[in-house]
Structures are given as structure tokens and as C-alpha cells.
Motif scaffolding. Structure first.
Motif, short mmCIF file in Angstrom:
data_model
loop_
_atom_site.label_atom_id
_atom_site.label_comp_id
_atom_site.label_asym_id
_atom_site.label_seq_id
_atom_site.Cartn_x
_atom_site.Cartn_y
_atom_site.Cartn_z
N PRO A 48 0.84 -1.20 0.00
CA PRO A 48 0.00 0.00 0.00
C PRO A 48 0.88 1.25 0.00
O PRO A 48 2.09 1.17 0.26
CB PRO A 48 -0.79 -0.13 1.30
CG PRO A 48 0.10 -0.94 2.20
CD PRO A 48 0.84 -1.89 1.30
N TYR A 78 -0.10 -1.47 -4.76
CA TYR A 78 -1.50 -1.62 -5.14
C TYR A 78 -2.00 -0.32 -5.77
O TYR A 78 -1.52 0.78 -5.44
CB TYR A 78 -2.35 -1.95 -3.92
CG TYR A 78 -2.10 -3.32 -3.35
CD1 TYR A 78 -2.63 -4.45 -3.94
CD2 TYR A 78 -1.33 -3.49 -2.19
CE1 TYR A 78 -2.42 -5.72 -3.42
CE2 TYR A 78 -1.11 -4.74 -1.66
CZ TYR A 78 -1.65 -5.86 -2.27
OH TYR A 78 -1.43 -7.11 -1.76
N HIS A 116 -5.94 0.78 -0.77
CA HIS A 116 -4.53 0.68 -0.41
C HIS A 116 -3.80 2.00 -0.65
O HIS A 116 -2.59 2.02 -0.88
CB HIS A 116 -3.86 -0.43 -1.22
CG HIS A 116 -4.34 -1.80 -0.87
ND1 HIS A 116 -5.40 -2.39 -1.50
CD2 HIS A 116 -3.91 -2.69 0.07
CE1 HIS A 116 -5.60 -3.60 -0.99
NE2 HIS A 116 -4.72 -3.80 -0.03
N PHE A 154 -4.45 0.77 6.43
CA PHE A 154 -4.50 -0.46 5.62
C PHE A 154 -4.80 -1.70 6.45
O PHE A 154 -4.28 -2.78 6.19
CB PHE A 154 -3.18 -0.61 4.86
CG PHE A 154 -2.70 0.65 4.20
CD1 PHE A 154 -3.51 1.31 3.29
CD2 PHE A 154 -1.47 1.21 4.53
CE1 PHE A 154 -3.09 2.48 2.68
CE2 PHE A 154 -1.03 2.38 3.94
CZ PHE A 154 -1.84 3.02 3.01
#
Length: 331
Positions: free
Chosen positions: A105, A196, A201, A324
Motif C-alpha cells: 500500500p 496496489y 490501499h 491499511f
């Protein structure tokens, strides 16, 4: 300071609590850094450069380097299409990034007024804080992108070049920076790093001016950011009073409170300030209460101090572990 018989000026102060303190020498009204200290606080042109001195505690602080795996901070030079000049953004990659095939992320972490893309590392020790949190299992490994928030050419890239203004002048005109971030920096990161590319993310947060930018950009683009964080910026005021207008009647808060679809997309809305920033305390706490009542995962915290990095380092250390991860009990 007092001049000794040997001609050396000196001063003894304290005791001081454990912290990273800044200081200057003021000579005939001019603030100067300590020429014998390599630890300096980088600032933008026109702002006095300070020196750092760390007062240690009984053990390592959360912002001190420890014998744990370390990430890397990378300098990315690019020609900004939005501004027509060469600029840098810095990227923190977590430990073992180059030996991994995993995707990560991304936290877009924005600096304050008078700083550059170096601020969160050189002044805030963000990379060390993330190293320690990841090593302790408190934060998920993430890539952190630190752009240059002012619409100007970065330092040490070539002959000076001006950026034509767009819209009304002023610190809170984020047109150039918004275009730079959304149209070039994010696509560049997603092309060149294993990250991502979905909103779940992706987080945006920052301090002071960077807090204003995070609120402005993050809440306007729920399709891009599920986590929006503001450290001492984007709500209330820097003075002792935030004014008489209720914060929930101001943009973008009134629109967010009225839009259930946008609120539903938020995984986290974090606001925080220093306990001496009295113009932010009541508006920030009120907003968090209103959003909690609407079922948003909204968090508030404040730390001793004013508009200073001792507050913002603590806020980063507190909030990075919130990112996240699944949120329990939120409507």
C-alpha cells in the motif's frame, strides 16, 4: 549568552525533557544555524535554517534508529508536466523491498509550508519511525511517497526556472500541486513501484500546509483515497481562536457530512493537533464527534506542544499503524 574570558560565547539551559529540539544563534537580529552542528532543519528559501539537538531519555525513542531492518529513501527526479520544471519526490520503500515480490500500500505524506520533499525524513525521521513500527509488527509494510508540496522548481536541478501562477496567489492555492500529484506523481509511482493501485490501499496525509492539501485532495477524490489524515492543518486556525463560524458549515466538511456515499468510502478520517494550538482543538474535536455519529471511523488526538515536529512525529507514530487494516465496528 555570556562571553567568557577566552572570547567564547556560551549559555547553559535546562533541564529539558527528552525530545529533538531546534535552536538558532541570533546575531545582530539575524537567525543562523550552528556552524559546528551537521544536524540542520532543511527549509525552503526565505525561512531561517535551524539546528537540531536531541536530548536523550533512558532508552531509544520511537524516532531513534534501532538495530532493526531498515528501509530505503529514494530520490525521484521528474519533469513536471503541470509546472514545466524539474522536481523531486522522495520514496520510502520498506525493509526487504528489493528482495520481495509483494505489492505494498502507499501513504502519500505531505510536508508543511516552508519545507520541501525532504521535510518528513530530515525533520520528522519518518523513515526511522516506519522502520521501528514495521519491525515491532505495529504497522504493515508500506511505501511512503513524499512530494514537493510547493509549486516551484526543486533545488539543485539546474538554472532557476519560474512556474507561471495559476489562479489566485497564496499558500492555499493547490491547483498546480493537485495536478502534479494526481496526473503525474501517482501514475509514476504505480508504474515504477510494486504497489496496489486501488483506493483501499492508498492514503493521503500531511502536516500544516500538507494537512490542508490532504483534506482538499483526499476528500475531493474518494475514488482515490480511503484514508485521509491531517496533522495540524485543514481545520480550525493557527491562532488562539478558530473564529465564530461553526466548522461543520464550512467546506469541505459540510459537503462530507451531507454525502453518505463519500462517508461510506472512508476507512479513516484522522485529525490531530498540538495542545497549544487552541484554534484547532475545539473545531477538530467537534468534527470527529460529528463524523463518529455518522458512522465514520474518525479519530482525534493531541499532544503537548504547538505547531512543531514533536507533535507531528507522535502523530505519525500513532496513525501509521491505523492504515491499511480492517476496521471493526464501523457502520
Amino acid at each position: 549568552m555570556a562571553k567568557g574570558e577566552d572570547g567564547v560565547w556560551s549559555l547553559t539551559i535546562g533541564p529539558l525533557s527528552p525530545e529533538i529540539w531546534i535552536y538558532n544563534y541570533r546575531i545582530q537580529g539575524v537567525d543562523l544555524p550552528d556552524p559546528a552542528n551537521i544536524s540542520v532543519m532543511p527549509r525552503a528559501p526565505g525561512t531561517a535554517i535551524s539546528s537540531f539537538v536531541e536530548v536523550p531519555g533512558d532508552g531509544p525513542a520511537f524516532y531513534d534508529s534501532r538495530p532493526v531492518p531498515h528501509g530505503e529513501v529514494r530520490m525521484v527526479l521528474y519533469e513536471s508536466k503541470a509546472m514545466g520544471v524539474n522536481r523531486y519526490f522522495w520514496v520510502y520503500t520498506p525493509p526487504n523491498y528489493d528482495r520481495s515480490i509483494a505489492k505494498y500500500p502507499v501513504y502519500y505524506l505531505l510536508h508543511g509550508n516552508g519545507e520541501t520533499q525532504t521535510g518528513w525524513v530530515m525533520n520528522g525521521r519518518a523513515n526511522i519511525i516506519l522502520d521501528n513500527l514495521i519491525a515491532d509488527g505495529k504497522a504493515v509494510p508500506m511505501v511512503v511517497v513524499m512530494p514537493h508540496g510547493h509549486p516551484i522548481q526543486s533545488a539543485s536541478v539546474g538554472p532557476s526556472a519560474a512556474v507561471p501562477p495559476q489562479g489566485q496567489p497564496g499558500m492555499l492555492n493547490f491547483t498546480h500541486f493537485t495536478n502534479d500529484l494526481l496526473q503525474q506523481i501517482i501514475p509514476t509511482v504505480e508504474k515504477n513501484y510494486r504497489v496496489y493501485t486501488d483506493a483501499d490501499h492508498r492514503a493521503i496525509g500531511g502536516l500544516s500546509m500538507g494537512g490542508f492539501q490532504s483534506i482538499s485532495i483526499g476528500l475531493a477524490h474518494p475514488e482515490l483515497f480511503r484514508y485521509v489524515l491531517a496533522y495540524s492543518g485543514g481545520f480550525g486556525g493557527l491562532g488562539p481562536s478558530a473564529g465564530t463560524t461553526e466548522i461543520e458549515t464550512q467546506s469541505p466538511w459540510k459537503e462530507l457530512l451531507a454525502n453518505p456515499a463519500t462517508r461510506k468510502n472512508l476507512r479513516l478520517l484522522y485529525l490531530g493537533a498540538g495542545q497549544q494550538e487552541t484554534g484547532m482543538l475545539a473545531p477538530g474535536r467537534r468534527l470527529i464527534k460529528l463524523f463518529e455519529e455518522k458512522g465514520v471511523n474518525a479519530r482525534w488526538s493531541d499532544y503537548p506542544g504547538g505547531h512543531v515536529f514533536s507533535v507531528w512525529r507522535n502523530q505519525l507514530n500513532e496513525t501509521a499503524p491505523m492504515l491499511f487494516k480492517p476496521v471493526q465496528g464501523v457502520k
